[in-house]
Design a protein around this motif. Structure first.
Motif, short mmCIF file in Angstrom:
data_model
loop_
_atom_site.label_atom_id
_atom_site.label_comp_id
_atom_site.label_asym_id
_atom_site.label_seq_id
_atom_site.Cartn_x
_atom_site.Cartn_y
_atom_site.Cartn_z
N ARG A 340 -47.50 25.24 -32.68
CA ARG A 340 -47.64 24.42 -33.89
C ARG A 340 -48.61 25.12 -34.86
O ARG A 340 -49.72 25.51 -34.47
N ILE A 341 -48.18 25.30 -36.09
CA ILE A 341 -49.06 25.87 -37.11
C ILE A 341 -49.06 24.98 -38.34
O ILE A 341 -48.14 24.18 -38.54
N GLU A 342 -50.10 25.11 -39.14
CA GLU A 342 -50.17 24.43 -40.44
C GLU A 342 -50.03 25.49 -41.52
O GLU A 342 -50.74 26.50 -41.50
N THR A 343 -49.12 25.28 -42.44
CA THR A 343 -48.93 26.22 -43.53
C THR A 343 -48.38 25.53 -44.77
O THR A 343 -47.60 24.56 -44.66
N ARG A 344 -48.78 26.00 -45.93
CA ARG A 344 -48.23 25.52 -47.20
C ARG A 344 -47.11 26.43 -47.68
O ARG A 344 -46.56 26.21 -48.75
N GLN A 345 -46.81 27.46 -46.90
CA GLN A 345 -45.81 28.46 -47.33
C GLN A 345 -44.49 28.30 -46.60
O GLN A 345 -43.72 29.26 -46.49
N ALA A 346 -44.20 27.11 -46.07
CA ALA A 346 -43.01 26.92 -45.23
C ALA A 346 -41.73 27.35 -45.94
O ALA A 346 -40.86 27.99 -45.34
N ASP A 347 -41.59 26.99 -47.22
CA ASP A 347 -40.37 27.36 -47.96
C ASP A 347 -40.23 28.87 -48.06
O ASP A 347 -39.13 29.42 -47.97
N THR A 348 -41.36 29.56 -48.24
CA THR A 348 -41.34 31.02 -48.36
C THR A 348 -41.08 31.68 -47.02
O THR A 348 -40.36 32.68 -46.93
N LEU A 349 -41.66 31.12 -45.95
CA LEU A 349 -41.59 31.75 -44.63
C LEU A 349 -40.29 31.44 -43.88
O LEU A 349 -39.98 32.10 -42.90
N GLU A 350 -39.54 30.44 -44.32
CA GLU A 350 -38.28 30.10 -43.66
C GLU A 350 -37.31 31.27 -43.76
O GLU A 350 -37.11 31.84 -44.83
N GLY A 351 -36.75 31.68 -42.62
CA GLY A 351 -35.82 32.81 -42.61
C GLY A 351 -36.51 34.15 -42.52
O GLY A 351 -35.86 35.19 -42.57
N GLN A 352 -37.84 34.14 -42.35
CA GLN A 352 -38.61 35.38 -42.24
C GLN A 352 -39.08 35.59 -40.80
O GLN A 352 -39.25 34.64 -40.05
N ARG A 353 -39.27 36.82 -40.44
CA ARG A 353 -39.95 37.15 -39.19
C ARG A 353 -41.45 37.15 -39.48
O ARG A 353 -41.90 37.84 -40.39
N ILE A 354 -42.19 36.36 -38.71
CA ILE A 354 -43.62 36.27 -38.95
C ILE A 354 -44.40 36.49 -37.66
O ILE A 354 -43.82 36.47 -36.57
N ILE A 355 -45.70 36.71 -37.80
CA ILE A 355 -46.60 36.83 -36.65
C ILE A 355 -47.53 35.63 -36.65
O ILE A 355 -48.07 35.24 -37.69
N VAL A 356 -47.71 35.05 -35.46
CA VAL A 356 -48.58 33.88 -35.28
C VAL A 356 -49.51 34.13 -34.10
O VAL A 356 -49.10 34.77 -33.11
N ALA A 357 -50.74 33.66 -34.19
CA ALA A 357 -51.69 33.76 -33.08
C ALA A 357 -52.02 32.36 -32.57
O ALA A 357 -52.04 31.39 -33.34
N ILE A 358 -52.24 32.25 -31.25
CA ILE A 358 -52.60 30.96 -30.64
C ILE A 358 -54.11 30.76 -30.73
O ILE A 358 -54.89 31.69 -30.50
#
Length: 522
Positions: A340-358
């Protein structure tokens, strides 16, 4: 070295509009390294006290901060405060090591600010303490030191709102989030785990998640014991927030509770992150598919001895709730739970490969909490997917640093008479390579000739890389770290810089090269 002469204009902060250096404490550096690595963040002082603690607690973070300090564009500076007359302090009687180090950090901040006040300059430079420790911050403010939490400072950078997404959630991993039902048992403290392992109550091992079934895992027990070497873990509560590659403590269940490895394929594809009833239904499916003849030692995770988290590649599963800020991230590696992450960039990040840290995993949360680190690019793009492959398989592929390149020979290079004194000249032989046409890194070749008595002589020729790489230097250490050259579609990740791999250590046609030679008579 004069600190004020090395100041570089950084981002504008609404909290401290004037020029300033940041000085993070140990915990902030450990937890917010993703923020500190961002190109926006500049002018940071890292104390020796902090570096020593970080090195002891997290080798990966220590390496990352050392790399940042060595990057001249970041303007990060280390200060040996433990060896400076005016910043070294003794540990007081009854004072913990942690409290002593916090006090040493505050003393260094105060000393810096007093030093900078003496400089005759139109605009004074200030040093600001960054800490997420409430007590440390309160003491700093009482001593007249300007101090902010990482969140306060990052949110003050109004021109860079995207940095807020990279803030790590620094609350205690076991702390419950508001309004949630407790799902998992509490982890036993490390001190009690160690006692239990020593007495044989618990077993220590490495947690291996099942790629095909997210409700099942195996713990490979450490040590020489043949019995109960492999323990099966089934069910959400028994998995108890362990993540693939963690070192865990396991309690064996009674034999009548043992299970068999499941043949059921279960993927976590739910949209409701707190849908526990659905999980219980899936666990019932596992129980009904048990083969009684294949029962194995079964246990439950009672505590975490060592977390082995890393940054994970994957895609954002955007929430269906309009204007939601909380979303689920689905890792590319199916052995890793959704995050689970919190982001305001969901529309931009949808369909993108991203990196997330726990960041942590509360007892009443179905999924671990994490934060956004980096956008790699569009899913399906060849360069993006290649980057994902390299990151997920931990293949070092960054450009060679200047420290490494500094040990390369100067060009133009040629074989000297001194080199020839200790070598045999084999240029009269016909030597060939089995590499395909167009190959540039020809590191081995061979020859074959009759030697007059009916026998054949076969010679194997290996490029002499050791002539150019000396033991223990930066070039040698980087080569050891990479281990091998990695070949991908239309791309090659070299073990050594291209000047060596494709030129000086490549056995090109009609070009003099140094090599190692082995003969075989037949």
């Amino acid at each position: 070295f004069t600190l004020e002469k090395h100041f570089e204009n950084g981002p504008a902060s609404s909290l401290c509009p004037g020029p300033h250096f940041l000085l993070p404490d140990t915990n902030l550096l450990l937890h917010q390294i993703d923020i500190l690595e961002d190109p926006v963040i500049k002018n940071v002082i890292v104390l020796q006290t902090v570096l020593q603690e970080v090195r002891h607690r997290s080798a990966p973070v220590y390496k990352r901060i050392r790399d940042v300090i060595q990057n001249p564009e970041k303007h990060f500076y280390s200060f040996t405060n433990e060896h400076h007359r005016e910043t070294y302090i003794e540990q007081n009687r009854g004072e913990s090591s942690n409290d002593r180090n916090d006090r040493a950090i505050r003393v260094a901040v105060k000393w810096y600010n007093e030093h900078l006040k003496k400089i005759e300059d139109e605009e004074k430079i200030q040093v600001i303490l960054l800490t997420n420790d409430r007590t440390n911050k309160e003491k700093a403010l009482e001593e007249g030191i300007t101090a902010y939490t990482c969140e306060e400072y990052i949110k003050s950078l109004t021109a860079n709102p995207e940095l807020v997404d990279r803030l790590a959630c620094v609350s205690d991993e076991g702390k419950e989030i508001e309004g949630g039902k407790v799902i998992f048992p509490e982890h036993i403290p490390l001190s009690k785990l160690q006692q239990g392992i020593k007495s044989g109550i618990y077993l220590q091992g490495t947690y291996r998640a099942n790629r095909e079934n997210y409700l099942e895992a195996t713990v490979w027990v450490h040590g020489d014991a043949e019995e109960n070497k492999e323990i099966i873990i089934q069910g959400l509560k028994h998995l108890n927030r362990a993540i693939h590659e963690d070192v865990v403590a396991v309690e064996l269940l009674a034999k009548d509770e043992w299970v068999a490895p499941s043949s059921v394929v279960l993927q976590d594809d739910g949209q409701n992150e707190e849908d526990i009833e659905n999980e219980e239904e899936k666990e019932n499916i596992l129980k009904t598919s048990v083969n009684k003849d294949m029962l194995r030692p079964t246990g439950r995770v009672v505590g975490i001895i060592k977390r082995n988290w890393r940054p994970y590649c994957g895609m954002l599963s955007k929430s269906q709730i309009k204007e939601a800020r909380r979303h689920l991230f689905t890792p590319a590696d199916r052995r890793i739970p959704r995050i689970r992450i919190e982001t305001r960039q969901a529309d931009t990040l949808e369909g993108q490969r991203i990196i997330v840290a726990i960041d942590g995993w509360p007892r009443n949360s179905r999924y671990p909490n994490g934060h956004f680190v980096k956008n790699l690019g569009s899913a399906g793009d060849k360069e993006t997917e290649t980057e994902v492959l390299l990151l997920e398989h931990d293949v070092p592929h960054q450009a060679f640093s200047q420290a490494v390149l500094s040990f390369l020979p100067k060009m133009p290079w040629s074989i000297t008479e001194e080199d020839m004194k200790h070598r045999e000249d084999l240029r009269h032989l016909t030597v060939c390579s089995v590499d395909p046409p167009g190959c540039t890194d020809i590191d081995d070749a061979l020859h074959c000739r009759e030697i007059g008595n009916g026998n054949l002589e076969v010679g194997v020729h290996i490029a002499d890389v050791s002539h150019f790489i000396r033991p223990g230097n930066a070039l040698d250490e980087e080569s050891v770290k990479r281990g091998t050259t990695v070949y991908l579609c239309e791309k090659r990740i070299d073990m050594v810089p291209e000047l060596l791999s494709s030129n000086l250590c490549s056995l090109r046609s009609n070009v003099d090269r140094l090599l190692l030679h082995m003969l075989k008579h037949r």
